[in-house]
Design an enzyme around this catalytic site. Structure first.
Site, mmCIF file in Angstrom:
data_model
loop_
_atom_site.group_PDB
_atom_site.id
_atom_site.type_symbol
_atom_site.label_atom_id
_atom_site.label_comp_id
_atom_site.label_asym_id
_atom_site.label_seq_id
_atom_site.Cartn_x
_atom_site.Cartn_y
_atom_site.Cartn_z
ATOM 1 N N PRO A 117 -62.855 17.686 -37.534
ATOM 2 C CA PRO A 117 -62.527 18.101 -38.899
ATOM 3 C C PRO A 117 -61.542 17.090 -39.503
ATOM 4 C CG PRO A 117 -61.355 19.471 -37.328
ATOM 5 C CD PRO A 117 -62.232 18.563 -36.523
ATOM 6 N N ASP A 166 -57.350 14.041 -37.067
ATOM 7 C CA ASP A 166 -58.080 15.198 -36.548
ATOM 8 C C ASP A 166 -57.229 16.438 -36.795
ATOM 9 O OD1 ASP A 166 -59.355 17.155 -35.068
ATOM 10 O OD2 ASP A 166 -59.826 15.827 -33.390
ATOM 11 N N HIS A 167 -57.709 17.308 -37.698
ATOM 12 C CA HIS A 167 -56.903 18.476 -38.068
ATOM 13 C C HIS A 167 -56.848 19.526 -36.962
ATOM 14 C CE1 HIS A 167 -54.494 20.674 -40.765
ATOM 15 N NE2 HIS A 167 -55.125 20.387 -41.892
ATOM 16 N N ARG A 168 -57.642 19.366 -35.902
ATOM 17 C CA ARG A 168 -57.518 20.252 -34.750
ATOM 18 C C ARG A 168 -56.267 19.928 -33.952
ATOM 19 N NH1 ARG A 168 -62.903 18.875 -31.633
ATOM 20 N NH2 ARG A 168 -61.965 16.836 -32.057
ATOM 21 N N ALA A 187 -53.481 17.733 -35.199
ATOM 22 C CA ALA A 187 -52.247 17.558 -35.971
ATOM 23 C C ALA A 187 -52.409 18.168 -37.353
ATOM 24 C CB ALA A 187 -51.904 16.076 -36.082
#
Length: 458
Positions: A253, A427-429, A431
């Protein structure tokens, strides 16, 4: 019998395209002789022979995409180092230059009447040359069939191509220089025999259609039919890049953070360094400062392991640098940036960039990256982007065009400053946005006050 299979020649490689075979059935090969040229998403490579023997059968055709573990060809292993009578004949011709009247060469898909210099590799007319040598030949519009090889077993080298170009410029052909040449007939196989893949490579790839100022393609009047100039091949590195990008976009994501960086002081420092007789590129400064900031924000130099439900914080900073090459994007890796000084980073970056442009990168040169940068600023015109992360990495930073702009200073005065745009995909998973802002703020602090880097380097 020995099955030669496609093995993993690069980090995370799962498949490759078959460019061409470098041997034919009946050829005798020694261990480590190149057998087939393949194209991965990162590089062109040759698969070597695991043992000596005679080529029994080629199982695939050029252009096919195959998975790792697929059998490419079969070798009939020599017993006790003794060659069969057929392979012995082939080996004998390799070692000695045949007379024109004694040479019989089968050239697949080669027009009748093609001239081939005596001494071309004896593997039934197969040209022995590395992928890079073939690339040099294409770039110089050289028909590699016309070049006499001076390497082992008639292998054509880069120097042979360049020598041919010089002779051509002076109106002298290498074939006349090398001696006699022979007329090679076009030999076709009986329909009952096994079809052998075409091992020849095109002189050049189809060119992209021109685009007019209004964006419409300029096509020849073909009555709505596509010509060869309207079609580009979707294979090799382009196809592999596409698969990697799709994998990354569907897995990660992406979130992109944008920032403006004042690089005026960095430009002044670089000019000061240049005045002392040295030169350090701006990108070398960027890479070093990113590494310094990664020590404070290691979450962006991490790898998510979903299977074991953990995030691995990596201590080594192996930073990839995106390089635009004629064959497509490739990302060589500067290893252990955290241990390097600016001069070392600058020199290593130049070395890897040259290898990338020359298509000479090794597997080690492109493996193990933990963080990636893309500097598109020198290309001009780019004010921002949403870059795609190199899976399984966590972040990528892209540097864009630098422009002089009027800026309001802390003293409420207007000054002309050099401002560079930056975009950071993460990567929003792994950070969050606030951490990305803190990371780029730290980067901006050191770039806008580059002499503060001295405190970090002590």
């Amino acid at each position: 019998m020995v099955e030669v299979k496609l093995h993993d020649i690069g980090e995370g490689m799962t498949e490759a395209d078959i460019n061409c075979y470098l041997v034919k059935p009946g050829d005798f090969v020694k261990a480590d002789d190149p057998l087939v040229e393949v194209q991965t998403d990162k590089m062109t490579a040759e698969i070597p022979a695991p043992r000596s023997g005679v080529i029994k059968e080629l199982l695939l055709t050029p252009g096919q995409t195959v998975k790792v573990g697929t059998t490419l060809l079969i070798i009939e292993e020599s017993s006790g180092g003794v060659q069969t009578s057929e392979s012995q004949k082939v080996a004998d011709v390799v070692k000695t230059e045949a007379k024109p009247e004694e040479t019989a060469v089968a050239v697949l898909d080669r027009p009748a009447g093609v001239k081939v210099p005596v001494g071309v590799s004896a593997r039934l007319g197969q040209i022995l040359a590395s992928p890079y040598t073939r690339k040099v030949a294409r770039e110089n519009a050289v028909n590699i069939m016309e070049v006499k090889g001076t390497g082992p077993a008639g292998r054509i080298t880069e120097e042979d191509i360049l020598a041919f170009v010089k002779l051509r410029e002076h109106g002298v052909s290498s074939t006349s220089e090398a001696g006699s040449e022979q007329e090679i007939p076009n030999i076709s196989q009986p329909a009952s025999e096994q079809e052998v893949p075409n091992v020849s490579k095109p002189a050049s790839e189809p060119k992209a259609p021109k685009v007019s100022e209004v964006g419409s393609e300029e096509r020849a009047p073909t009555e709505n039919k596509l010509s060869h100039q309207d079609i580009l091949p979707f294979r090799g590195r382009r196809k592999q890049i596409a698969k990697k990008m799709v994998q990354s976009m569907y897995t990660i994501p992406h979130c992109t953070h944008f920032e403006e960086i004042d690089v005026s002081e960095l430009i002044a420092l670089r000019e000061e360094i240049k005045g002392s007789g040295s030169s350090i590129s701006a990108t070398a400064f960027f890479i070093k400062v990113l590494s310094i900031a990664l020590k404070e924000f290691p979450i962006f130099n991490a790898k998510l392991d979903e299977e074991n439900e953990n995030i691995q914080l990596l201590r080594e900073h192996h930073i990839g640098i995106a390089v635009d090459t004629p064959e497509g994007l490739i990302v060589p890796v500067i290893r252990n940036v955290e241990q390097m000084n600016l001069k070392q980073i600058h020199d290593e970056m130049k070395r890897l960039t040259k290898l990338a442009l020359d298509d000479k990168l090794t597997v080690k040169d492109i493996s193990g990256g933990t963080f990636t940068i893309s500097n598109v600023g020198p290309l001009g015109g780019s004010i921002g982007a949403t870059p795609i992360i190199q899976h399984p990495q966590t972040a990528l930073v892209s540097f864009h065009k630098t422009k002089k702009r009027p800026v309001v200073t802390d003293q409420d005065e207007i000054a002309i400053r050099s401002i560079m745009n930056l975009s950071m995909a993460f990567d929003h998973r792994v950070a969050d946005g606030a951490t990305a802002v803190a990371y780029t703020n730290r980067f901006a602090q050191l770039i806008e006050n580059p002499k503060m880097m001295l405190l970090e380097l002590m």
